[in-house]
Enzyme design. Structure first.
Site, mmCIF file in Angstrom:
data_model
loop_
_atom_site.group_PDB
_atom_site.id
_atom_site.type_symbol
_atom_site.label_atom_id
_atom_site.label_comp_id
_atom_site.label_asym_id
_atom_site.label_seq_id
_atom_site.Cartn_x
_atom_site.Cartn_y
_atom_site.Cartn_z
ATOM 1 N N ASP A 385 49.271 15.901 -17.803
ATOM 2 C CA ASP A 385 49.821 16.919 -18.685
ATOM 3 C C ASP A 385 51.245 17.221 -18.227
ATOM 4 O OD1 ASP A 385 49.306 18.947 -20.874
ATOM 5 O OD2 ASP A 385 49.917 20.291 -19.273
ATOM 6 N N GLU A 387 54.642 19.907 -18.599
ATOM 7 C CA GLU A 387 55.332 21.089 -19.115
ATOM 8 C C GLU A 387 56.776 20.678 -19.342
ATOM 9 O OE1 GLU A 387 53.677 23.658 -19.989
ATOM 10 O OE2 GLU A 387 51.808 23.082 -19.005
ATOM 11 N N HIS A 525 48.141 26.203 -19.295
ATOM 12 C CA HIS A 525 49.558 25.917 -19.501
ATOM 13 C C HIS A 525 50.292 25.668 -18.187
ATOM 14 C CE1 HIS A 525 49.170 26.621 -23.740
ATOM 15 N NE2 HIS A 525 48.759 27.842 -23.527
ATOM 16 N N ASP A 530 45.491 22.079 -16.374
ATOM 17 C CA ASP A 530 45.091 21.552 -17.681
ATOM 18 C C ASP A 530 44.585 20.119 -17.544
ATOM 19 O OD1 ASP A 530 45.774 23.910 -18.843
ATOM 20 O OD2 ASP A 530 47.493 23.161 -19.967
#
Length: 555
Positions: A385, A387, A525, A530
């Protein structure tokens, strides 16, 4: 009582690390009250507690009645070590460190961390030592904590250092093979294009001393008339003055009107040329000899041009001062050639870590060996994942955090995590979602460095994510290509598995599915959490599915 604690630990495979808190015997009532500490950070369900109490009663002397209670909370050096690792994971996941010492003297814990020289400034800037002390003092009010950081070159293993010392990365001219082979050349202006290939327009970003050749399609073209004043000799000026004195003013004006203004005009053509890689502004000054040929150029014309790159005062970039122009044909199929970098034999900036996960199995499951779901057998998955600074890679948004876990033969075995310096400001709206601000990524490695190690870590793995695999892949492929790493892995989406086999939910958000299949989702998040939750969901779905080929997880 020591025997009881030993038997309980054996019965639970030492999952809870039981310790005796107290045992009080009330002789008058033949009643014994026993309190047992169990490891903080583990979950002891009502069902598990009942099983443990029944087991304890089965081995205790039968002469007494017992009250057996399990109490969470005892603190040890081992417990603080796990807390330190968790704290750094949540607050400074990108640093490379080693726990040199954790010791308890009276009621004070001394913690010494060795921080890799590449991470030390980041750790100091985050004030890791002081925020760790405050955190633990608040968590364990009866203890004092002193944390110290020292800078050190961390030698993970001799073999790795040897590989680094012996490794020499091959120097590659990344532009040497980046050429476009055009054909069917018909000259319009200037010299012929013989034995030349065109450069990628996207590579032409700086002024160069030698002429460059680019080809493409005209996107727009503008004709600009430049007026010049005629140059006159001294004799012409003297004769003009003498003649002016001999005629009336009105006749002088008449002579001016009869002058051919086109004689002193020149045309400039400004057009945008686009190939498969980018666009560039081109400028060409025509003359009487080539004017008619150049006038035929229009939007959609496919041409090759040669000229010199100049600073463009208006756009701030470069423009091409064209000297030679020809019609041409472009290749029917075009793929950008990139000299991709090879996998290094060692991790240089981000070291993956082994990971141990605890499942909330019941005591009935202790010691049982679960079969690996068929789909997961002998496969490696990387669940990851990102960000980012925003949602749009094409608009310049960048990765700011990578979090990933590896699944090998159905088991989560490793984690990979790092902040990434995007070399730009993180917008406030992005920080509101991820909680990551500029100070978090200051001093972190840049994307090319992190992706170098991520590339090595993902070789041979199937890359998976949850409903954002396409979103994340755009960033992975895009920034990977910029760093010259070819992430050509097979991909899969856990979201599609959830849609296929999980029923009775109001939506298919990650948190909803996590709750449904019994996976804890902490710190949503944040990339690594995640990724970990998604990996656990992926495994759970396959475990449930293969227990019953027709099963759906009902509401």
């Amino acid at each position: 009582m020591e025997k009881l604690i030993e038997e309980l630990n054996n019965f639970s495979n030492n999952k809870y690390e039981f310790m005796l808190k107290s045992a009080t015997l009330k002789k008058a009532a033949d009643f014994c009250v026993i309190e047992i500490f169990y490891k903080d950070g583990t979950m002891l369900s009502v069902q598990e507690k009942t099983k443990l109490q029944e087991f304890a009663l089965s081995i205790l002397p039968k002469d007494f009645k017992y009250s057996i209670d399990f109490v969470k909370h005892y603190i040890s050096e081992e417990k603080i070590e796990e807390d330190v690792k968790l704290f750094i994971l949540k607050n400074c996941p990108s640093i490379t460190y080693k726990i040199e010492k954790i010791c308890l003297n009276d009621n004070k814990f001394e913690i010494l961390l060795s921080i890799d020289e590449l991470s030390f400034d980041h750790a100091k800037q985050k004030k890791l030592d002081s925020i760790m002390e405050k955190h633990f003092k608040k968590l364990y009010k009866n203890y004092e904590f002193h944390c110290e950081l020292k800078q050190e070159v961390l030698i993970v293993e001799d073999e790795k250092e040897t590989l680094k010392a012996n490794f020499v990365e091959e120097e590659v001219d990344i532009f040497a093979k980046r050429k476009i082979e055009f054909s069917n050349v018909v000259e319009i202006v200037g010299e012929k294009f013989e034995d030349v290939k065109a450069d990628y327009i996207k590579d032409k970003t700086k002024v160069e001393e030698t002429p460059v050749v680019v080809c493409g399609t005209i996107q727009n073209i503008k004709e600009i008339i430049i007026k010049r004043k005629p140059k006159k000799t001294e004799d012409e000026l003297a004769e003009e003055t003498e003649n002016a004195e001999k005629i009336e003013n009105d006749e002088a004006e008449k002579l001016d009107e009869e002058v051919d203004e086109t004689k002193y005009q020149r045309k400039m053509y400004k057009f945008t040329l686009a190939d498969f890689t980018g666009e560039i502004v081109c400028v060409f000054f025509s003359n009487k000899a080539n004017q008619a040929a150049v006038e035929k150029l229009e939007k959609g014309s496919v041409i090759v041009v040669r000229g010199n790159l100049e600073d463009d005062k208006f756009s701030g970039g470069v423009s091409l001062r064209v000297k030679d122009i020809a019609y041409c044909s472009l290749p029917e199929k075009f793929e950008e050639h990139i000299e991709y970098r090879k996998e290094k034999p060692f991790y240089e900036f981000v070291e993956p870590e082994r990971i141990v996960t605890f499942s909330q199995d019941t005591l009935m499951d202790f010691g049982a060996v679960k079969s690996v779901p068929k789909y997961l057998q002998d496969k490696t998955f990387v669940c990851y994942d990102f960000e980012t600074t925003g949602l749009h890679y094409v608009n310049g948004d960048k990765i700011i955090e990578i979090g990933a876990v590896k699944i090998e033969n159905g088991k989560i075995t490793e984690k990979f995590m790092s902040f990434v310096d995007p070399e730009k400001h993180i917008p406030e709206e992005s920080s509101a979602i991820s909680g990551i601000v500029d100070s978090d990524v200051k001093g972190a490695p840049t994307a090319d460095k992190v992706l170098q190690d991520f590339y090595k870590w993902t070789r041979g793995a199937i890359i998976i994510g949850y409903n954002n695999i396409n979103f994340d892949n755009i960033f992975l492929l895009g920034q990977g290509k910029s760093a010259r790493f070819n992430f050509d892995n097979e991909t899969d989406d856990v979201y599609r598995w959830a849609q296929k086999y999980v029923r009775g939910v109001k939506n298919y958000r990650l948190k909803t599915i996590a709750d449904k299949v019994g996976v804890v989702l902490d710190n949503a998040h944040r990339a690594v959490y995640d990724a970990l939750a998604t990996a656990e969901i992926f495994i759970k779905i396959h475990e449930i599915f293969e227990n019953d080929i027709n099963l759906t997880i009902n509401g």
